[in-house]
Design a protein around this motif. Structure first.
Motif, PDB file in Angstrom:
ATOM      1  N   VAL A 177      37.801  -3.727 -42.998  1.00  0.00           N
ATOM      2  CA  VAL A 177      37.348  -3.698 -44.396  1.00  0.00           C
ATOM      3  C   VAL A 177      36.596  -4.985 -44.721  1.00  0.00           C
ATOM      4  O   VAL A 177      35.498  -4.946 -45.289  1.00  0.00           O
ATOM      5  CB  VAL A 177      38.541  -3.500 -45.361  1.00  0.00           C
ATOM      6  N   VAL A 178      37.163  -6.123 -44.354  1.00  0.00           N
ATOM      7  CA  VAL A 178      36.498  -7.404 -44.636  1.00  0.00           C
ATOM      8  C   VAL A 178      35.166  -7.479 -43.904  1.00  0.00           C
ATOM      9  O   VAL A 178      34.149  -7.884 -44.479  1.00  0.00           O
ATOM     10  CB  VAL A 178      37.414  -8.589 -44.250  1.00  0.00           C
ATOM     11  N   LYS A 179      35.143  -7.070 -42.654  1.00  0.00           N
ATOM     12  CA  LYS A 179      33.912  -7.113 -41.868  1.00  0.00           C
ATOM     13  C   LYS A 179      32.843  -6.198 -42.463  1.00  0.00           C
ATOM     14  O   LYS A 179      31.663  -6.534 -42.480  1.00  0.00           O
ATOM     15  CB  LYS A 179      34.218  -6.710 -40.428  1.00  0.00           C
ATOM     16  N   ALA A 180      33.253  -5.051 -42.969  1.00  0.00           N
ATOM     17  CA  ALA A 180      32.293  -4.115 -43.565  1.00  0.00           C
ATOM     18  C   ALA A 180      31.789  -4.614 -44.919  1.00  0.00           C
ATOM     19  O   ALA A 180      30.608  -4.456 -45.248  1.00  0.00           O
ATOM     20  CB  ALA A 180      32.939  -2.741 -43.730  1.00  0.00           C
ATOM     21  N   MET A 181      32.655  -5.224 -45.708  1.00  0.00           N
ATOM     22  CA  MET A 181      32.285  -5.681 -47.047  1.00  0.00           C
ATOM     23  C   MET A 181      31.442  -6.943 -47.052  1.00  0.00           C
ATOM     24  O   MET A 181      30.566  -7.106 -47.896  1.00  0.00           O
ATOM     25  CB  MET A 181      33.557  -6.007 -47.858  1.00  0.00           C
ATOM     26  N   TYR A 182      31.720  -7.845 -46.141  1.00  0.00           N
ATOM     27  CA  TYR A 182      31.203  -9.205 -46.254  1.00  0.00           C
ATOM     28  C   TYR A 182      29.679  -9.314 -46.361  1.00  0.00           C
ATOM     29  O   TYR A 182      29.195 -10.098 -47.170  1.00  0.00           O
ATOM     30  CB  TYR A 182      31.740 -10.086 -45.123  1.00  0.00           C
ATOM     31  N   PRO A 183      28.920  -8.554 -45.606  1.00  0.00           N
ATOM     32  CA  PRO A 183      27.453  -8.699 -45.746  1.00  0.00           C
ATOM     33  C   PRO A 183      26.927  -8.276 -47.115  1.00  0.00           C
ATOM     34  O   PRO A 183      25.833  -8.665 -47.502  1.00  0.00           O
ATOM     35  CB  PRO A 183      26.889  -7.786 -44.663  1.00  0.00           C
ATOM     36  N   TYR A 184      27.694  -7.498 -47.853  1.00  0.00           N
ATOM     37  CA  TYR A 184      27.221  -6.964 -49.128  1.00  0.00           C
ATOM     38  C   TYR A 184      27.707  -7.764 -50.341  1.00  0.00           C
ATOM     39  O   TYR A 184      27.344  -7.430 -51.464  1.00  0.00           O
ATOM     40  CB  TYR A 184      27.654  -5.504 -49.281  1.00  0.00           C
ATOM     41  N   LEU A 185      28.517  -8.779 -50.131  1.00  0.00           N
ATOM     42  CA  LEU A 185      28.946  -9.619 -51.246  1.00  0.00           C
ATOM     43  C   LEU A 185      27.775 -10.480 -51.693  1.00  0.00           C
ATOM     44  O   LEU A 185      26.920 -10.843 -50.882  1.00  0.00           O
ATOM     45  CB  LEU A 185      30.119 -10.503 -50.832  1.00  0.00           C
ATOM     46  N   ASP A 186      27.743 -10.820 -52.975  1.00  0.00           N
ATOM     47  CA  ASP A 186      26.656 -11.675 -53.440  1.00  0.00           C
ATOM     48  C   ASP A 186      26.906 -13.112 -52.964  1.00  0.00           C
ATOM     49  O   ASP A 186      27.972 -13.412 -52.421  1.00  0.00           O
ATOM     50  CB  ASP A 186      26.483 -11.564 -54.959  1.00  0.00           C
TER      51      ASP A 186
END
Length: 138
Positions: free
Chosen positions: A74-83
């Motif tokens: 989940v963290v790996k998938a989310m991280y590129p999309y965080l501002d």
């Protein structure tokens, strides 16, 4: 005629170059420091690593996961999309949703909407907790 000021104390070899320059400007020109010491790339990497660890722990605590590996995904998938400030975006929430609920497309639309809202709330709460943990160490 030019005037110079003799240094009254020997230079501290452990003092950073930026701090020495600021001290010199403060002494020679009577100025004051306006900005903190500039951040380096290593500072940013340390902050990113600390944020990922805090986010991993918060995701693991707030979301119903089957394993620690799932929290990592989940963290790996989310991280590129965080501002840039570590705040959530729709794409980050969608990336987390796709990992947390991979079979959601087979559910009725009403159930999908309810679960999506619940998942988004939990992920957002975890992200706020992670951001707070990192801000406390800044």
């Amino acid at each position: 005629m030019t005037a110079t000021t003799a240094q009254s104390t020997p230079p501290d070899s452990t003092e950073a170059a930026y701090a020495r320059a600021c001290r010199l400007i403060e002494t020679e020109l009577g100025g004051r420091r306006l900005a903190p010491e500039p951040r380096t790339g290593l500072d940013d990497l340390t902050r990113t690593r600390r944020h990922k660890i805090a986010l991993f722990n918060a995701i693991e605590f707030h979301c119903c996961l089957s394993s620690r590996l799932e929290a990592h995904r989940v963290v790996k998938a989310m991280y590129p999309y965080l501002d840039p400030h570590g705040f959530s975006t729709d794409a980050a929430l969608t990336a987390a949703w796709n990992i947390l609920e991979p079979d959601a497309h087979t559910w009725p639309k009403k159930v999908q909407n309810e679960r999506r809202r619940l998942t988004d709330d939990r992920v957002t709460r975890a992200l706020v907790e992670a951001n707070t943990a990192v801000a406390d160490h800044a």
